[in-house]
Design an enzyme around this catalytic site. Structure first.
Site, PDB file in Angstrom:
ATOM      1  N   ASN A  13       4.711  -1.577   8.355  1.00 40.28           N
ATOM      2  CA  ASN A  13       3.642  -2.210   7.575  1.00 40.28           C
ATOM      3  C   ASN A  13       3.509  -1.600   6.186  1.00 40.28           C
ATOM      4  OD1 ASN A  13       2.154  -4.334   9.248  1.00 40.28           O
ATOM      5  ND2 ASN A  13       2.561  -2.665  10.696  1.00 40.28           N
ATOM      6  N   LYS A  65      -7.843  12.808  17.004  1.00 42.20           N
ATOM      7  CA  LYS A  65      -8.906  12.487  16.035  1.00 42.20           C
ATOM      8  C   LYS A  65      -8.710  13.326  14.781  1.00 42.20           C
ATOM      9  CE  LYS A  65     -12.155  15.793  18.063  1.00 42.20           C
ATOM     10  NZ  LYS A  65     -13.528  16.040  18.525  1.00 42.20           N
ATOM     11  N   HIS A 111      -5.006  -3.682  13.115  1.00 42.63           N
ATOM     12  CA  HIS A 111      -4.989  -3.542  14.574  1.00 42.63           C
ATOM     13  C   HIS A 111      -4.204  -4.704  15.182  1.00 42.63           C
ATOM     14  CE1 HIS A 111      -6.270  -2.112  18.483  1.00 42.63           C
ATOM     15  NE2 HIS A 111      -6.475  -3.375  18.803  1.00 42.63           N
TER      16      HIS A 111
HETATM   17  C1  GAR Z   1       1.047  -1.662  13.977  1.00 41.84           C
HETATM   18  O1  GAR Z   1       1.402  -2.624  14.939  1.00 41.84           O
HETATM   19  C2  GAR Z   1      -0.452  -1.490  13.929  1.00 41.84           C
HETATM   20  O2  GAR Z   1      -1.153  -2.672  14.192  1.00 41.84           O
HETATM   21  C3  GAR Z   1      -0.666  -0.479  15.015  1.00 41.84           C
HETATM   22  O3  GAR Z   1       0.397   0.427  14.873  1.00 41.84           O
HETATM   23  C4  GAR Z   1       1.534  -0.274  14.417  1.00 41.84           C
HETATM   24  C5  GAR Z   1       2.158   0.501  13.269  1.00 41.84           C
HETATM   25  O4  GAR Z   1       3.448   0.045  13.017  1.00 41.84           O
HETATM   26  N1  GAR Z   1      -1.933   0.176  14.873  1.00 41.84           N
HETATM   27  C6  GAR Z   1      -2.713   0.487  15.900  1.00 41.84           C
HETATM   28  O5  GAR Z   1      -2.408   0.274  17.059  1.00 41.84           O
HETATM   29  C7  GAR Z   1      -4.026   1.144  15.524  1.00 41.84           C
HETATM   30  N2  GAR Z   1      -4.895   1.221  16.663  1.00 41.84           N
HETATM   31  P1  GAR Z   1       4.232   0.519  11.724  1.00 41.84           P
HETATM   32  O6  GAR Z   1       4.247   2.042  11.726  1.00 41.84           O
HETATM   33  O7  GAR Z   1       5.615  -0.057  11.892  1.00 41.84           O
HETATM   34  O8  GAR Z   1       3.526  -0.036  10.517  1.00 41.84           O
END
Ligand code: GAR
Length: 192
Positions: A13, A65, A111
């Protein structure tokens, strides 16, 4: 709008945000720093690739945390970046006071579910196991309630009969990669 990205994982992301910036599609937003609480996280490799400072920032002593010494460390480092917006892109720690008060209204989180359904860990797995037919992702403001802050935008994906956990995850990630940069661009144009 000076953007600081926090992440713990592979950084797909963060990559989507930086690609949007490169393509001139991030509005008035500019990524000025990436921080990770994991020294070996893939997200840190984006720094040299995109010419953005990226560094490990120790969040010890806690594991899930941001509290105590680690929290103070993060507040000082993000403050030094003069961040207008903090984007949590897979940052797997719960934020609390005083961090939230310090950056009030300036923190957004991505999320992988259609909140308020499936907050917390493994949003994609929760949705898949529950058998929902519409899944998706959410960008929201961060407040004390985990995954409970005001929703800024969402994208839905259809769960087809043949979908597996893996194929659903792929669809949700693709939706995330479009949604998060678009929300950042929109926030950056606010009041413009
Ligand atoms: C994403 O799918 C995001 O929505 C999730 O972690 C992933 C990160 O992927 N976040 C959570 O679950 C937060 N509770 P990335 O490192 O490839 O961007």
């Amino acid at each position: 709008m000076r953007v600081v990205i926090l992440g713990s994982g592979r950084g797909s992301n963060a990559e989507a945000i930086l690609l949007a910036q490169q393509a001139g599609k991030l509005g008035r937003a500019r990524v000025v720093q990436i921080f990770s609480d994991k020294p070996d996280a893939g997200i840190l490799a984006l720094g040299p690739r995109f010419g953005v400072p990226a560094s490990f920032l120790d969040a010890a002593p806690y594991k899930t945390k941001l509290d105590g010494a680690g929290e103070q460390h993060y507040i000082a480092a993000i403050e030094a970046c003069r961040a207008d917006l903090i984007v949590l892109a897979g940052f797997m720690r719960v934020l609390k006071m005083p961090f939230l008060a310090h950056f009030e209204g300036r923190i957004i989180n991505l999320h992988p579910s259609l909140l308020p359904s499936f907050p917390g860990l493994d949003g994609i797995g929760q949705a898949f196991r529950r058998g929902v037919k519409i899944a998706g992702c959410t960008v929201h403001q961060v407040t004390l309630e985990v995954d409970g802050g005001p929703i800024l935008d969402q994208a839905a994906v259809r769960v087809e009969d043949g979908d597996t956990l893996e194929s659903l995850a792929q669809k949700i990630h693709a939706a995330e990669h479009a949604l998060l940069p678009a929300v950042i661009a929109r926030l950056s144009e606010r009041g413009a």
